[in-house]
Design an enzyme around this catalytic site. Structure first.
Site, PDB file in Angstrom:
ATOM      1  N   CYS A 187      -4.423  -5.807  -3.297  1.00  0.00           N
ATOM      2  CA  CYS A 187      -3.387  -6.818  -3.090  1.00  0.00           C
ATOM      3  C   CYS A 187      -3.683  -8.185  -3.685  1.00  0.00           C
ATOM      4  O   CYS A 187      -2.892  -8.712  -4.464  1.00  0.00           O
ATOM      5  CB  CYS A 187      -3.075  -6.943  -1.606  1.00  0.00           C
ATOM      6  SG  CYS A 187      -4.485  -7.397  -0.578  1.00  0.00           S
ATOM      7  N   ASP A 231       0.782  -1.237   0.000  1.00  0.00           N
ATOM      8  CA  ASP A 231       0.000   0.000   0.000  1.00  0.00           C
ATOM      9  C   ASP A 231       0.815   1.287   0.000  1.00  0.00           C
ATOM     10  O   ASP A 231       0.483   2.236   0.714  1.00  0.00           O
ATOM     11  CB  ASP A 231      -0.926   0.019   1.226  1.00  0.00           C
ATOM     12  CG  ASP A 231      -1.941  -1.105   1.236  1.00  0.00           C
ATOM     13  OD1 ASP A 231      -1.758  -2.077   0.495  1.00  0.00           O
ATOM     14  OD2 ASP A 231      -2.917  -1.010   1.982  1.00  0.00           O
TER      15      ASP A 231
END
Length: 627
Positions: free
Chosen positions: A82, A44
């Site tokens: 992800c 992230d």
């Protein structure tokens, strides 16, 4: 005489084994000469590192790695979240071509493929993963590694001469560390106070409201990157302690962009562009086309990571892998474009695709009738998204952020990322850029066809096909007669209303689904009513839900509600999610379904719970928070 024969036989056998022993010795020698490969990944973050010119970032270890290696300025994830991105990395195939484009969908592994750690292990590498998997496949994630755990390490291999491929995944920079105060304080607990950024010290992106909460969380984002950088330093220190630096290729990257609104989950560069640094030992310097300490604008995609790992190990790249190696000798031509996609993010469906060259970004929104930012439980609980919502209500949201709260999206966007790095000025309708727009359209269409993009096949239909055909969607799209063009034309309403009504009876369920959706979006034409009422009986649940949605828009909620309420009790969790989503979209018309929505608040699928909870909060005026 028999003894003499045995002696002669053994004598001849010894000579016959000489080539075998020499070949084994040579194979072992070749194996020993192969490089170790170390991947250091984090979660992230965008390229907010000092090495990338961000003067507010404190990242000494990664900055030093960049000085010793090569920094890539144009590296991109294939998805801005992800699990979907990781499914591409582990397989070497685009998520939308193998049915893993939806978040946490547990897709079916395509027949006949091996994941790259399996291939490396067969070639003699020790492969360790510390520790995240999250590949979005239905599988025993740990089985493809020699070791996959919190303690996995190259140091655990028994033969210290065996080449290794090791991954260290650092979660210090995950979005949860920004939004959760306790987790944030735990993450930064070992950092010196003088290196921490204070709220307001780092300028905000132009699309964020300048509120105390936004300033606080933006500072947190920078501080957790510093915490992650410290962990990178610890791994690199161990590599040096073991005397392995001169035989280990180090690659650092993030799994997608920053874990904050309009970044993570979005196809802008803020969600796709990642930091990527390669440090190549001196003995392998001719394997990288740049000098140490330099930058390169070569276009890279996550789809290129698996073939690169195999190529560096001297292994032939399987034909099913859809990327190319960007390191090593005898490379194929560099790519001209990167591709990315977004489908179901958490509990919300919204199919989008992106193409980017070194300068221009093209985004195709396949469901432009949906809000730009649908309510998603995780980001909406975060302080930045709350500030965006409240600032808009007060009329204080910056103009650059108004698109975030828009009720619909344009069908296409085109950005000049050099002149407009924040991607705020859509050039799709500008006459000056029509030639570029047409080029990117064609590139996107070619990629979709070449990779057999399955994004327009509703998730529940896709999974049903896999069960019925006993094949993965990857094989189905290549072996079965799937009417891809009809699905696309119907989804984009590129055919007449009459043809859409006709397609309600199409033999392919995906065509019928999109016919109902498109007719629902044209809800001013009441002549559709009879055909829709008949189609409500469709045997495929999500098709009947799409019909129910359309009927509700024609003020026929009395016909729609029983189908949707029954859908909440379906055995398939993704069918239940679809039913909940339509009820949520219906707003006040779904009031009679309140008891049914309350009944799924303990559903085992958290996404069903989230959608039902949002619908109930809207209907009842409550503020219930769920996980």
């Amino acid at each position: 005489m028999k003894a003499d024969k045995r002696i002669i036989t053994l004598y001849l056998l010894s000579f016959s084994l000489i080539p075998f022993f020499f070949s084994c010795k040579e194979e072992q020698k070749d194996l020993g000469d192969r490089p170790n490969i170390l991947w250091i990944t984090c979660e992230d973050i965008s390229p907010n590192l000092g090495a990338y010119g961000d003067s507010y970032a404190y990242t000494p270890h990664l900055d030093q790695l960049a000085k010793e290696g090569v920094l890539y300025t144009h590296a991109f994830a294939t998805a801005p979240v992800c699990a979907v991105a990781r499914s591409t990395i582990i397989s070497g195939m685009y998520a939308s071509s193998q049915g893993t484009q939806h978040m946490r969908c547990n897709g079916k592994i395509p027949e006949g493929i091996s994941f790259y750690p399996e291939i490396l292990r067969k070639a003699g590498y020790y492969c360790s993963n510390n520790v995240k998997t999250d590949y979005n496949f239905e599988m025993d994630h740990a089985s493809i590694w020699d070791e996959s755990s919190q303690n996995a390490h190259w140091r655990n291999r028994k033969d210290k001469e065996q080449p290794f491929f090791s991954i260290f995944n650092f979660t210090q920079s995950h979005e949860s560390r920004v939004n959760n105060s306790d987790r944030y304080l735990q993450t930064i607990s070992k950092l010196s106070p003088e290196i921490l950024k204070k709220p307001g010290e780092v300028p905000l992106p132009p699309y964020y409201p300048d509120t105390p909460e936004t300033r606080e969380l933006w500072a947190r984002y920078y501080n957790i990157i510093t915490a992650m950088d410290q962990k990178v330093g610890e791994v690199l220190k161990k590599l040096k302690e073991d005397g392995l630096e001169e035989n280990t290729i180090v690659i650092f990257y993030s799994d997608h962009g920053a874990g904050i609104p309009r970044h993570k989950r979005w196809l802008y560069d803020s969600g796709l562009r990642v930091p990527l640094i390669v440090r190549m030992p001196e003995k392998y310097k001719d394997w990288i086309a740049a000098e140490s300490g330099s930058q390169t604008d070569e276009l890279l995609s996550f789809i290129d990571l698996p073939p690169t790992a195999l190529h560096l190990a001297g292994i032939e790249i399987p034909t099913y892998m859809q990327g190319r190696s960007f390191l090593g000798k005898d490379l194929s031509p560099r790519r001209s474009y990167i591709y990315a996609g977004r489908d179901r993010m958490d509990e919300r469906y919204d199919m989008q695709r992106a193409v980017r060259d070194k300068r221009f970004k093209y985004i195709r929104y396949y469901e432009p009738y949906k809000p730009f930012c649908q309510y998603m439980n995780t980001p909406e609980k975060g302080g930045i998204m709350r500030s965006i919502r409240t600032s808009f209500e007060r009329g204080e949201l910056p103009e650059a952020g108004l698109h975030i709260v828009a009720d619909t999206k344009p069908a296409e966007e085109l950005f000049d990322t050099e002149k407009d790095p924040y991607e705020l000025h859509n050039l799709a309708l500008d006459p000056i850029y029509q030639e570029k727009l047409e080029e990117m359209r064609k590139v996107h269409a070619h990629w979709s066809e070449e990779t057999k993009d399955g994004g327009l096949i509703p998730e529940t239909i896709l999974r049903d096909w896999e069960k019925n055909y006993e094949r993965s969607i990857y094989q189905i799209m290549r072996e079965k007669d799937i009417p891809v063009n009809e699905i696309r034309q119907t989804a984009l309403a590129e055919i007449s209303p009459e043809k859409l009504m006709e397609n309600l009876g199409h033999p392919n369920a995906a065509v019928r689904y999109w016919a109902a959706i498109s007719l629902g979006n044209q809800h001013t034409n009441l002549s559709f009513d009879p055909a829709l009422t008949e189609a409500l009986k469709d045997e495929v649940p999500v098709v009947s839900f799409a019909v129910a949605r359309a009927l509700q828009k024609y003020r026929k909620a009395d016909l729609a509600l029983p189908i949707l309420v029954a859908g909440l009790e379906h055995e398939d969790e993704w069918v239940r999610l679809n039913a909940a989503q339509v009820l949520d979209e219906m707003g006040e018309a779904a009031r009679p379904a309140i008891p049914a929505l309350q009944s799924v608040m303990e559903d085992k699928n958290k996404y069903v719970v989230r959608v039902a909870n949002h619908a109930l909060n809207q209907l009842l005026g409550t503020t219930t928070v769920v996980r």
